[in-house]
Write an enzyme that holds these catalytic residues in place. Structure first.
Site, PDB file in Angstrom:
ATOM      1  N   ASP A 146     -50.606   6.591 -10.737  1.00 16.33           N
ATOM      2  CA  ASP A 146     -50.243   4.611 -11.186  1.00 16.33           C
ATOM      3  C   ASP A 146     -49.010   5.081 -10.007  1.00 16.33           C
ATOM      4  O   ASP A 146     -48.713   5.647  -9.541  1.00 16.33           O
ATOM      5  CB  ASP A 146     -50.267   5.267 -12.642  1.00 16.33           C
ATOM      6  CG  ASP A 146     -51.002   3.978 -12.534  1.00 16.33           C
ATOM      7  OD1 ASP A 146     -50.400   2.804 -12.489  1.00 16.33           O
ATOM      8  OD2 ASP A 146     -52.276   3.794 -13.644  1.00 16.33           O
ATOM      9  N   HIS A 211     -47.961  -0.567 -15.861  1.00 15.42           N
ATOM     10  CA  HIS A 211     -49.132  -0.148 -15.567  1.00 15.42           C
ATOM     11  C   HIS A 211     -49.524   0.741 -15.903  1.00 15.42           C
ATOM     12  O   HIS A 211     -49.824   1.485 -16.282  1.00 15.42           O
ATOM     13  CB  HIS A 211     -49.984  -0.189 -13.703  1.00 15.42           C
ATOM     14  CG  HIS A 211     -51.411  -0.520 -13.906  1.00 15.42           C
ATOM     15  ND1 HIS A 211     -52.206   0.717 -13.511  1.00 15.42           N
ATOM     16  CD2 HIS A 211     -52.458  -1.833 -14.185  1.00 15.42           C
ATOM     17  CE1 HIS A 211     -53.245   0.033 -13.469  1.00 15.42           C
ATOM     18  NE2 HIS A 211     -53.669  -0.791 -14.008  1.00 15.42           N
ATOM     19  N   SER A 542     -59.251  -0.190 -14.944  1.00 21.36           N
ATOM     20  CA  SER A 542     -58.047   0.366 -15.154  1.00 21.36           C
ATOM     21  C   SER A 542     -57.498   0.766 -16.879  1.00 21.36           C
ATOM     22  O   SER A 542     -57.088   2.222 -16.659  1.00 21.36           O
ATOM     23  CB  SER A 542     -56.719  -0.299 -14.638  1.00 21.36           C
ATOM     24  OG  SER A 542     -56.641  -0.443 -13.693  1.00 21.36           O
TER      25      SER A 542
END
Length: 762
Positions: A146, A211, A542
């Site tokens: 990520d 994220h 995600s």
């Protein structure tokens, strides 16, 4: 970072792009596949051999500016290397000796909790699934690919953790302090820098986006009390496998995640010793031999590593899936039984319920009506509240109705605020239907569905300057019904790359998920959002992907002898297809019934997955036989499998013959489809299973044998299922239908979804 360029779904849409040369340099990044056995003995390492290969190019000495250079030498996941080359140099390599198998353009991919543990039944802190299970999980290592990680987050505390497993070979790059929880952090950025030049970014494993921290804590974050986003979703946050170790591989940057970097990360993760790979990113539906993720994942699975990937956020469009390789667990998204209600009351007395995570002061007086406007310039850009589209003279001091789409949802609120507006009603269009996704807006804002949006738009148009609205916010509400509901944004089947393999595999929680957040960025990701929060609420596949990654880690801890395909099978065949009102799963797009192209085998059920009874197991040879059935040439097969001489003696007669936990039946050229499967007993000895099939009225199904008796644990038995169109019947108008094949005993139910397709349906 990626969070700052939220598009349609505000949390990083998935798409596939080719990298183009910059004006200042003709160099591009290529991934070169070499014959794994071609290195002459005169070269000590493969890196030396590859360097010599580049130096021998006739075009390599024409200009030092355009001199080729190696970015990565791959060893575990891929036989070859990544290099910066001119197109001419790449062409010369392609036409060189037989040692070069292929030369491929690098590709860029895009990045596609407090309540979820209870929602999934993981409700007793420190006890794995529930009291009595006692699953530790501290020997399982989850590799998260990520935007990096924020090591200071309480979610990565190592309090009470035992020593790091001795088999771990990874390390922490500079800028990150690891511990017994966060045991590895590495950055892979050569592909990004080669494509973007000196683009400003953080090349340490530190997460300046948020994220990566969010996904890592969702998979395996430690328990954190009093977690919330600005007061919303308050409670104790924890990952799915709170005792598992985390290794962060930063492969994503401002403009995306480059294939050469992803492959280098997978290569390293395999050597490091991870047990689970979690990739909340992806691209389009490309052939497996050109898909970096599929290529790297094949080797990982071959090494016994479970690979979980997001399905994509391009729903509800059909055939919009990413990451469809059968050795990958492809994860879609569903809702939780938690909501964040917000309300809009228009001047004619109509009240509309929506959602919001706004936490600032109100507009004026709590119940004072405020002017309402829509379409301030009479064009589509003002309806969408695109930057610069609103007329401040009409907007100042008013609530603005903004259509959802094109730019980020949170950006629309910023546009309204800059034009002088005091509030926003974010109204869905037909594309997003009735799906509601909450955001931490910078101004008072309520998101409503398409039906409510149409009524509000019509009211604003017809009432003109007299139109008013009052916005209010309801906080956090639990035990929402119905739930789960399939998220409208979750990408859908059918799988166009290999239609005989149904995808997605399952859905998991992916809407309004609370998890850890980077202090480097505000909760909206907007430049002007200066708020700081330790947790954030995001939506997307995600978010659902790391839920399944964490559950796979629990299954790996409970059953270390299980293969990745056995873990996948357990999660699929025990998934459920009903909501908390005991009704069939529905689609958030319009409230209609969902189907396996949207939810796969169903919503994961961790408790039942621990004891599935039977599993559909697969080996590397099975996947090779599958690839042989796709008519790939030897070089393409080598690219995926890294094996030199594949004869395809055991080629499947049909890709659908793969021993997969679901079925995809294609009618058209044939009226009869027959598949054979093999089940392995992982439950109790001396157990009898019986078959039951469900199919549309125009399809007959026979399962032979219809009973299977397993005397021993580990015993394997085959069965054949025949799907046949009934004579005198016609296919359904939609050219598709669904059913199931179920094996049941006194203790277990092992369910496989079935999709039926007639000719072309898209």
């Amino acid at each position: 970072m990626a969070t700052k360029i939220y598009s349609y779904f505000s949390f990083l849409l998935i798409f596939l792009l080719h990298i183009h040369s910059s004006i200042s340099s003709p160099l591009k990044t290529y991934i070169i596949h070499m014959n794994p056995h071609s290195k002459p003995p005169s070269f000590f390492t493969h890196h030396d051999y590859y360097s010599s290969t580049l130096l021998s190019l006739s075009s390599s000495s024409s200009s030092q500016t355009h001199s080729p250079s190696i970015l990565y030498t791959y060893s575990s996941s891929y036989p070859g290397f990544a290099a910066s080359l001119t197109p001419e140099q790449a062409d010369e390599l392609r036409s060189s000796s037989g040692d070069v198998v292929g030369v491929y353009d690098d590709m860029v991919y895009q990045l596609h909790t407090t309540r979820t543990p209870q929602f999934l039944g993981l409700d007793v802190p420190g006890e794995g699934l529930s009291a009595g299970d006692h699953i530790d999980g501290s020997d399982v290592i989850v590799g998260v690919f990520d935007t990096g990680i924020s090591p200071e987050s309480d979610s990565f505390s190592d309090v009470g953790m035992p020593p790091v497993p001795r088999r771990w070979k990874g390390k922490c790059d500079s800028g990150i302090k690891c511990n017994k929880k966060l045991i590895g952090a590495a950055t892979f950025s050569h592909g990004f820098t080669a494509a973007e030049g000196n683009a400003a970014d953080d090349f340490t494993p530190r997460d300046v986006d948020g994220h990566g921290t969010h996904t890592a804590s969702t998979a395996a974050g430690a328990h954190v009390t009093n977690a919330s986003l600005l007061g919303y979703a308050s409670g104790t946050a924890r990952g799915m496998a709170p005792r598992a170790r985390i290794a962060a591989y930063k492969v994503c940057f401002k403009t995306g995640c480059f294939g050469s970097d992803i492959l280098a990360g997978i290569d390293q993760a395999i050597r490091d010793g991870v047990d689970v790979l979690s990739l909340s990113l992806g691209g389009g539906s490309a052939p497996y031999f050109t898909d970096t993720i599929a290529i790297g994942a094949f080797t990982a699975v071959e090494k016994g590593i479970f690979v979980s990937c997001s399905a994509g956020n391009s729903g509800p469009t059909k055939a919009s899936l990413a990451n469809t390789a059968p050795w990958i667990m492809t994860v879609g998204a569903g809702t939780l039984d938690r909501d964040f209600p917000a309300f809009a009351v228009t001047g004619n007395g109509h009240k509309f319920t929506g959602v919001s995570l706004y936490s600032g002061p109100g507009m004026r007086g709590k119940h004072e009506p405020t002017g309402l406007v829509y379409g301030t310039k009479g064009n589509g850009s003002s309806n969408l509240c695109l930057p610069g589209s609103l007329d401040p003279a009409r907007v100042r001091g008013k609530v603005v109705v903004c259509d959802r789409g094109v730019n980020a949802r949170v950006e629309k609120g910023e546009v309204v605020k800059e034009a002088g507006g005091v509030g926003m009603i974010l109204a869905n269009t037909a594309e997003s239907g009735e799906e509601l996704v909450a955001d931490a807006h910078l101004i008072p804002a309520v998101a409503v569905g398409m039906k409510a949006g149409n009524v509000i738009r019509e009211y604003a148009r017809n009432t003109g300057k007299r139109a008013t609205a009052v916005l209010s916010f309801g906080g956090t509400v639990l035990n929402v019904r119905p739930s789960p509901v399939v998220a409208a944004f979750s990408s859908r089947g059918p799988n166009l790359l290999t239609p005989q393999i149904m995808k997605p595999d399952v859905i998991g929680p992916g809407v309004n998920i609370l998890a850890a957040w980077s202090q480097e960025d505000g909760p909206t990701g907007l430049e002007k959002d200066t708020r700081k929060t330790k947790f954030n609420i995001l939506s997307g596949t995600s978010m659902s992907c790391p839920h399944i990654s964490g559950l796979a880690a629990l299954l790996k801890a409970a059953h270390p002898e299980w293969s990745p395909s056995a873990i996948k099978s357990a999660l699929m065949t025990t998934a459920y297809n009903h909501d908390n009102m005991q009704a069939p799963l529905r689609d958030a797009t319009d409230g209609s019934l969902s189907n396996p192209w949207a939810h796969g085998a169903g919503h994961v059920n961790p408790h039942k997955a621990m004891s599935p009874g039977l599993v559909y197991d697969l080996s590397t040879n099975d996947y090779i036989a599958f690839l042989c059935s796709l008519q790939y040439n030897p070089l393409h097969l080598q690219t995926v499998t890294k094996m030199r001489n594949i004869t395809c003696k055991h080629k499947l007669s049909d890709p659908g013959q793969l021993n997969y936990p679901s079925f995809s039946v294609l009618f058209g050229k044939t009226r009869v489809v027959r598949y054979t499967r093999e089940l392995t007993n992982v439950g109790s000895p001396r157990t009898l299973y019986q078959a039951r099939a469900n199919a549309p009225p125009n399809v007959g199904v026979k399962v032979r044998p219809s009973k299977l008796y397993f005397r021993n644990v580990g015993e394997k038995k085959k069965y054949t299922v025949t799907f046949a169109e009934k004579k005198g019947t016609n296919p359904p108008a939609s050219k598709s239908a669904f059913g199931s094949v179920l094996w049941f005993s006194k203790k277990n139910q092992v369910r496989s979804p079935v999709s039926f397709m007639w000719n072309e349906i898209l």
